[in-house]
Scaffold this motif. Structure first.
Motif, PDB file in Angstrom:
ATOM      1  N   GLN A  54     -37.266  42.950 139.465  1.00  0.00           N
ATOM      2  CA  GLN A  54     -37.258  43.148 138.020  1.00  0.00           C
ATOM      3  C   GLN A  54     -37.852  44.503 137.657  1.00  0.00           C
ATOM      4  O   GLN A  54     -37.405  45.163 136.714  1.00  0.00           O
ATOM      5  CB  GLN A  54     -38.076  42.023 137.390  1.00  0.00           C
ATOM      6  CG  GLN A  54     -38.032  41.924 135.894  1.00  0.00           C
ATOM      7  CD  GLN A  54     -38.621  40.592 135.412  1.00  0.00           C
ATOM      8  OE1 GLN A  54     -37.917  39.745 134.924  1.00  0.00           O
ATOM      9  NE2 GLN A  54     -39.924  40.424 135.586  1.00  0.00           N
ATOM     10  N   GLU A  55     -38.856  44.926 138.433  1.00  0.00           N
ATOM     11  CA  GLU A  55     -39.494  46.216 138.166  1.00  0.00           C
ATOM     12  C   GLU A  55     -38.542  47.392 138.396  1.00  0.00           C
ATOM     13  O   GLU A  55     -38.793  48.504 137.928  1.00  0.00           O
ATOM     14  CB  GLU A  55     -40.758  46.371 139.023  1.00  0.00           C
ATOM     15  CG  GLU A  55     -41.907  45.549 138.445  1.00  0.00           C
ATOM     16  CD  GLU A  55     -43.079  45.367 139.412  1.00  0.00           C
ATOM     17  OE1 GLU A  55     -43.045  45.935 140.523  1.00  0.00           O
ATOM     18  OE2 GLU A  55     -44.013  44.630 139.032  1.00  0.00           O
ATOM     19  N   LEU A  56     -37.442  47.139 139.127  1.00  0.00           N
ATOM     20  CA  LEU A  56     -36.436  48.190 139.328  1.00  0.00           C
ATOM     21  C   LEU A  56     -35.514  48.296 138.118  1.00  0.00           C
ATOM     22  O   LEU A  56     -34.612  49.137 138.084  1.00  0.00           O
ATOM     23  CB  LEU A  56     -35.565  47.880 140.557  1.00  0.00           C
ATOM     24  CG  LEU A  56     -36.246  47.750 141.911  1.00  0.00           C
ATOM     25  CD1 LEU A  56     -35.219  47.353 142.967  1.00  0.00           C
ATOM     26  CD2 LEU A  56     -36.915  49.059 142.301  1.00  0.00           C
ATOM     27  N   GLY A  57     -35.698  47.380 137.162  1.00  0.00           N
ATOM     28  CA  GLY A  57     -34.836  47.386 135.985  1.00  0.00           C
ATOM     29  C   GLY A  57     -33.593  46.520 136.160  1.00  0.00           C
ATOM     30  O   GLY A  57     -32.661  46.594 135.360  1.00  0.00           O
ATOM     31  N   ILE A  58     -33.575  45.731 137.216  1.00  0.00           N
ATOM     32  CA  ILE A  58     -32.437  44.827 137.448  1.00  0.00           C
ATOM     33  C   ILE A  58     -32.828  43.439 136.923  1.00  0.00           C
ATOM     34  O   ILE A  58     -33.910  42.948 137.235  1.00  0.00           O
ATOM     35  CB  ILE A  58     -32.111  44.758 138.964  1.00  0.00           C
ATOM     36  CG1 ILE A  58     -31.653  46.126 139.452  1.00  0.00           C
ATOM     37  CG2 ILE A  58     -31.078  43.674 139.271  1.00  0.00           C
ATOM     38  CD1 ILE A  58     -31.612  46.273 140.962  1.00  0.00           C
ATOM     39  N   PRO A  59     -31.981  42.801 136.094  1.00  0.00           N
ATOM     40  CA  PRO A  59     -32.342  41.474 135.599  1.00  0.00           C
ATOM     41  C   PRO A  59     -32.361  40.438 136.743  1.00  0.00           C
ATOM     42  O   PRO A  59     -31.555  40.546 137.675  1.00  0.00           O
ATOM     43  CB  PRO A  59     -31.256  41.146 134.580  1.00  0.00           C
ATOM     44  CG  PRO A  59     -30.125  42.064 134.874  1.00  0.00           C
ATOM     45  CD  PRO A  59     -30.696  43.273 135.555  1.00  0.00           C
ATOM     46  N   VAL A  60     -33.281  39.499 136.651  1.00  0.00           N
ATOM     47  CA  VAL A  60     -33.485  38.537 137.742  1.00  0.00           C
ATOM     48  C   VAL A  60     -33.626  37.124 137.192  1.00  0.00           C
ATOM     49  O   VAL A  60     -33.910  36.926 136.007  1.00  0.00           O
ATOM     50  CB  VAL A  60     -34.768  38.871 138.549  1.00  0.00           C
ATOM     51  CG1 VAL A  60     -34.704  40.253 139.139  1.00  0.00           C
ATOM     52  CG2 VAL A  60     -36.019  38.720 137.680  1.00  0.00           C
ATOM     53  N   LEU A  61     -33.458  36.166 138.092  1.00  0.00           N
ATOM     54  CA  LEU A  61     -33.665  34.766 137.741  1.00  0.00           C
ATOM     55  C   LEU A  61     -34.036  34.008 139.011  1.00  0.00           C
ATOM     56  O   LEU A  61     -33.515  34.296 140.081  1.00  0.00           O
ATOM     57  CB  LEU A  61     -32.369  34.177 137.157  1.00  0.00           C
ATOM     58  CG  LEU A  61     -32.427  32.731 136.655  1.00  0.00           C
ATOM     59  CD1 LEU A  61     -33.366  32.599 135.456  1.00  0.00           C
ATOM     60  CD2 LEU A  61     -31.028  32.234 136.268  1.00  0.00           C
TER      61      LEU A  61
END
Lengths: 77, 346
Positions: free
Chosen positions: B106-113
């Motif tokens: 998430q810190e890379l700017g990629i949405p996660v779940l």
């Protein structure tokens, strides 16, 4: 379980490998250990060395029990 | 073109093996593996798992930094539109790994779940990362896969995400303004009437629970203290006479170590089904250090090693059960004059 022991009035030290989990369960005195399947040992060592390692960890745990803490504390050394 | 998804799973769901393989280092595979195929099926081509990262649960727990760095490197190389971890159900180390890799990605700017059971230690990160609430075992995959896939698709498409209760994720502590049809006073009175009539009601503002117990005073003089051992590592007399379950334990055991100088392979073993038992079975002192505490007792470093220990299996065991076990045996420890406790966990 550590929290219930603490609630009963006994100081308790939690010896475990995944210390962040110990923090979330609310242990106050935490001593990090070696590995999940052998927290107080290392099968790669010979028996005498391994017991020495275990002794060191238990000594650290006893030191934690004799140390006053105000908040959750991980005893690294 | 469909959305590119990277999926993180553990060694068990990748069909590598159970606890005996939990030490495996991260591995990158093409396409979907195991639960990923269920997610792909839900997306019907609108999104697709292009890579699956597999990592042993013990490896992650014991080499968190290296494991995370490796996952991040692979994710960066792939540049996916979305990252999914798990679901982990009630597997503690897996849930912890899922939450932590998801936060890192998430810190890379990629949405996660990710997804897991509410009592999984990884669920503690629910205010940092979106976690779908699942059942406590993999039998819940059938419900978890559509919930996670649907929510993931909404996020990928940039659609508005509803409240946690509507979408099935854990409350992240984010409040959003909305209009209620009834005014506050009426809702409060309705709630009160339901409460008085023992009917169900849902609070609009749950009070935060801070269940912390302040540390007790330190032991003054170890040489006069009685120290007791307890464990969640499942050490029991050989043959597990009280049949403590290998997971979701329903009870604890109280066993005498009076006169026992060290735990040996012939007399003791572990009942725990959540870690590779070979090391604990070969030398149970690796989990319950009776041998060195006996030495310290002889040397006068401690007053006494308590002659009973308390044990259970901390593998998928409900928090409520663990609380009940320890509340009960803690009273016995107090009654027996124990001064302090060493609890070991695997």
């Amino acid at each position: 379980m550590v929290k219930e022991i603490e609630r009963a009035g006994l100081p308790v030290v939690h010896m475990c490998t995944v210390t962040p989990i110990s923090m979330t369960v609310g242990a106050n005195r935490i001593v990090p250990t070696i590995a999940i399947p052998h927290p107080l040992g290392n099968p790669a060592l010979d028996a005498a060395e391994e017991k020495k390692l275990r002794r060191g960890l238990v000594e650290k745990a006893l030191k934690a029990l004799t140390t006053e803490v105000e908040d959750q504390t991980i005893f690294e050394d | 073109m469909s959305y590119k998804v990277v999926h993180y799973i553990n060694q068990f769901f990748a069909n590598i093996g159970g606890e005996e393989m939990a030490h495996v280092a991260p591995e990158l595979r093409d396409g979907a593996v195991g639960p990923g195929t269920a997610l792909n099926a839900q997306w019907k081509g609108e999104a697709e798992i292009v890579k699956t990262i597999v990592c042993g649960d013990s490896y992650f727990a014991e080499h968190e930094k290296e494991a995370k760095e490796q996952v991040i490197a692979w994710v960066k190389a792939e540049k996916p539109d979305f990252f999914i971890a798990g679901p982990a159900f009630n597997a503690g180390r897996y849930g912890y790994a899922c939450a932590n890799v998801a936060i890192a990605v998430q810190e890379l700017g990629i949405p996660v779940l990710t997804g897991m059971y509410v009592e999984n230690p990884g669920a503690d990160y629910k205010d940092k990362v979106m976690i779908v609430s699942t059942r406590d075992s993999a039998a819940g995959m059938r419900q978890a896969a559509p919930t996670m896939a649907k929510l993931a698709m909404k996020i990928m498409k940039g659609e508005k995400i509803g409240a946690s209760v509507e979408e099935g994720y854990m409350n992240m502590g984010v409040r959003v303004n909305m209009f209620e049809e009834e005014r506050g006073a009426k809702r409060a009175v309705d709630m009160l009437i339901n409460k008085l009539n023992d009917k169900p009601f849902v609070t609009e503002y749950p009070m935060p629970s801070f269940d912390r117990v302040a540390p007790n005073k330190a032991v003054k003089d170890l040489s006069k203290a009685t120290i007791a051992l307890c464990t969640s590592g499942g050490i029991v007399p050989k043959g597990n006479p009280d049949h403590i379950e290998s997971s979701s334990a329903s009870h604890y055991g109280e066993y005498s170590i009076a006169g026992v100088q060290a735990l040996d392979e012939a007399g003791w073993e572990t009942a725990h089904g959540g870690y590779d038992p070979i090391y604990a079975n070969a030398n149970p002192n690796r989990v319950l250090p009776v041998d060195v505490l006996r030495d310290m007792e002889k040397e006068g470093l401690i007053g006494k090693l308590h002659d009973k220990f308390y044990t259970t299996v901390g593998n998928g065991t409900a928090v409520a059960s663990a609380k009940k076990f320890a509340a009960e045996y803690a009273q016995k420890l107090v009654a027996d004059g124990v001064d302090a406790v060493i609890m070991t966990s695997t």
